[in-house]
Design an enzyme around this catalytic site. Structure first.
Site, PDB file in Angstrom:
ATOM      1  CG  ASP A   1       1.756  -0.954   3.378  1.00 30.61           C
ATOM      2  OD1 ASP A   1       0.995  -0.604   4.286  1.00 30.61           O
ATOM      3  OD2 ASP A   1       1.454  -1.780   2.486  1.00 30.61           O
TER       4      ASP A   1
ATOM      5  CG  HIS B   1      -1.754  -0.987   1.595  1.00 36.38           C
ATOM      6  ND1 HIS B   1      -1.386  -2.106   2.271  1.00 36.38           N
ATOM      7  CD2 HIS B   1      -3.090  -1.113   1.369  1.00 36.38           C
ATOM      8  CE1 HIS B   1      -2.431  -2.889   2.442  1.00 36.38           C
ATOM      9  NE2 HIS B   1      -3.473  -2.319   1.900  1.00 36.38           N
TER      10      HIS B   1
END
Ligand code: XLS
Ligand code: CA
Ligand code: CA
Length: 441
Positions: free
Chosen positions: A105, A102
Site C-alpha cells: 500500500d 500493507h
C-alpha cells in the site's frame, strides 16, 4: 506543504442535535465513559489501503474516485509520498491517532523485491518524519501476500518453495518497518491461504508450512525488538473458496496446535465474521473466551450480498454489541478499531472520505455509550448470573464446576430427582426489549 483536503475542516464534536454533515454527533474524544476517555476505548485507526489507495474499482469497472492527492500519476514514488501527506492530513483532520498498512500500500511494487524494499525504506522515512511531527502511531503492519500473481496458490501454503521464500522476505521487511515505525501489532490475513479443490491440495502439509512461517516471523520479530502482538485475522472465504483461518474458533485452535498462542491474538473483522455465518459479536466473544482478543477491523457487511463489502459501520445494534464484548474483554491493549472500510463506489469525493469516517466513528462512539449503558443498567449481567446459579447453589453444581464430580454421583442425583424441573426460561424477548429500552429510551 499545500493542503490536500483544502476546504474540508478539522472535524469537531458538535453534539447529537447538530445537522453539520462534517461534524461528529457522538464522538467526543475526551468524554469519559466507564472511567476512560472515548478515544482510549476506541483507538481508531485508518487503513492505508482503503483510505489513501482504493478508488472504487470493482470487477465490473474502474475506480470512480481520484486519489492522486496532487501527484501527476498513480503508481509512482511521487504518488507514494503524496499518499503519506494525504494520510497524515486526513488523520489530523479527523482526530484519528493510528494507522495500519500493507507493504505494497505504501509503494508501487517493483519487479525486483530489492527495489521494492528500497522504495519501502524511502517511504518509511517519510512516515517516520510525519509521525514525529504529529504524534500519530502505527497500530499494525502487514505484508500483502495475496495480490501478486506469485501468490495464486497462497504464500505460506504455496506449493512452491521459491514463492514461500518471497513470502518470508515480505514478512521480514514488513516486520522491520513495523518495528521502525513503533507498531505494536503485526497481522497475518491469509487471503489465499486455503484451497479451491482438494484434488490438488495437501491440507496438512500446507497448514504445517503456514505455522512454520508464523513461527519464523515470531522468532525474527522478537529478535529485532518487536514487543507487540501478532494477529491472525480470520476469514472463511474470498478470495479462496475455503480459507484455513475460517473463523475465530478455527484460528484459535490452529494457534494452540502449533504453539503460537503465546505470541498471537486475533484481529476480528465484522464482515469476515458474518461471512463465516456468525455474528460479529460471536467472533469477538470466542476470541475473548480463548484469551486471544486483540484487535478489530471495523466495518459492516450487507446481509443481502454474499461478499466482503467493507462498508463503514452504520448499524448501532452491531456497534453496541461489539463494544459490549470489547469492554467485557478488558478493552484494547495493543489493538484498536481499524476502519477496514471503504466508501461506496458512487461516493467518490474527498468529502465522502471524511463522511465515511464520521459515520464509522460516530457509530462506534454511540455503540460505546450504549454498551456502557447496558453494563450500568445491569439487567443482562444479573440475568446471566442467575441463569447459571444452580452451579453455585447446589453441591453437585459446585462439584461439576470444581472438577470433583463423578459420573456415578451425578447419575445418583438425577435418579433421586426423578423428573427434574425445566431449566428456567431463557427470557430472550424480555432481554431484547430491555436492550431496546436502553438504546432508545
Ligand atoms: C481482506 C482483509 C485485509 C486484511 C489485511 O479481506 O480484510 O484487508 O485486513 O490484509
Ligand atoms: Ca481486514
Ligand atoms: Ca475485509
Amino acid at each position: 506543504m499545500a493542503e490536500i483536503f483544502a476546504g474540508l475542516p478539522k472535524v469537531e464534536y458538535k453534539g447529537s442535535l447538530s445537522k453539520d454533515a462534517l461534524a461528529f454527533k457522538y464522538y467526543d474524544a475526551g468524554k469519559v465513559v466507564l472511567g476512560k476517555p472515548m478515544k482510549e476505548h476506541l483507538r481508531f485507526a485508518m487503513a492505508w489501503w482503503h483510505n489513501v489507495c482504493a478508488t472504487g474499482a470493482d470487477m465490473f469497472g474502474p475506480g470512480t474516485a481520484t486519489k492522486l492527492f496532487g501527484a501527476a500519476a498513480v503508481g509512482t514514488m511521487e504518488h507514494a509520498h503524496a499518499k503519506v501527506d494525504a494520510g497524515f492530513e486526513f488523520m489530523d483532520k479527523l482526530g484519528i491517532e493510528y494507522f495500519c498498512f500493507h507493504d505494497v500500500d505504501l509503494v508501487p511494487e517493483a519487479a525486483d523485491i530489492n527495489e521494492t524494499n528500497k522504495r519501502i525504506d524511502e517511504i518509511a522515512d517519510h512516515i517516520l518524519e510525519k509521525q514525529a511531527e504529529s504524534g500519530k502511531k502505527l497500530l499494525w503492519g502487514t505484508a500483502n501476500m495475496f495480490s501478486n500473481p506469485r501468490y495464486m496458490n497462497g504464500a505460506g501454503s504455496s506449493n512452491s518453495a521459491d514463492v514461500y521464500c518471497f513470502a518470508a522476505a515480505q514478512v521480514k521487511k514488513a516486520l522491520e518497518v513495523t518495528v521502525k515505525l513503533g507498531g505494536k501489532g503485526y497481522v497475518f490475513w491469509g487471503g489465499r491461504e486455503g484451497y479451491e479443490t482438494l484434488l490438488n491440495t495437501d491440507v496438512g502439509f500446507e497448514q504445517e508450512n503456514i505455522a512454520a512461517l508464523m513461527k519464523m516471523a515470531v522468532e525474527y520479530g522478537r529478535s529485532i525488538g518487536f514487543d507487540g502482538d501478532f494477529y491472525i485475522e480470520p476469514k472463511p472465504k474470498e478470495p479462496m473458496k475455503h480459507q484455513y483461518d475460517f473463523d475465530a474458533a478455527t484460528a484459535a485452535g490452529f494457534l494452540k496446535k502449533y504453539g503460537l498462542d503465546k505470541d498471537f491474538k486475533l484481529n476480528i473483522e465484522a464482515n469476515h465474521a458474518t461471512l463465516a455465518g456468525h455474528s460479529f459479536q460471536h467472533d469477538l466473544r470466542i476470541a475473548a473466551v480463548e484469551g486471544m482478543f486483540g484487535s478489530v477491523d471495523a466495518n459492516q457487511g450487507d446481509l443481502l450480498l454474499g461478499w466482503d463489502t467493507d462498508e463503514f459501520p452504520f448499524d448501532i445494534y452491531e456497534t453496541t454489541f461489539a463494544m459490549y464484548e470489547i469492554i467485557k474483554a478488558g478493552g484494547f491493549t495493543n489493538g484498536g478499531l481499524n476502519f477496514d472500510s471503504k466508501n461506496r463506489r458512487p461516493s467518490y469525493t474527498y468529502e465522502d472520505m471524511f463522511k465515511g469516517f464520521i459515520l464509522g466513528m460516530d457509530s462506534f462512539a454511540l455503540g460505546l455509550v450504549k454498551a456502557a449503558a447496558i453494563i450500568e443498567d445491569g439487567r443482562i449481567d444479573a440475568f446471566v448470573k442467575e441463569r447459571y446459579s444452580s452451579y453455585d447453589n447446589t453441591d453437585h453444581g459446585r462439584k461439576i464446576r470444581n472438577g470433583t464430580a463423578t459420573l456415578a454421583e451425578l447419575a445418583a442425583v438425577a435418579e433421586g430427582l426423578g423428573a427434574p424441573a425445566l431449566p428456567g426460561s431463557g427470557r430472550q424477548e424480555e432481554l431484547q426489549s430491555a436492550v431496546n429500552q436502553i438504546l432508545f429510551g
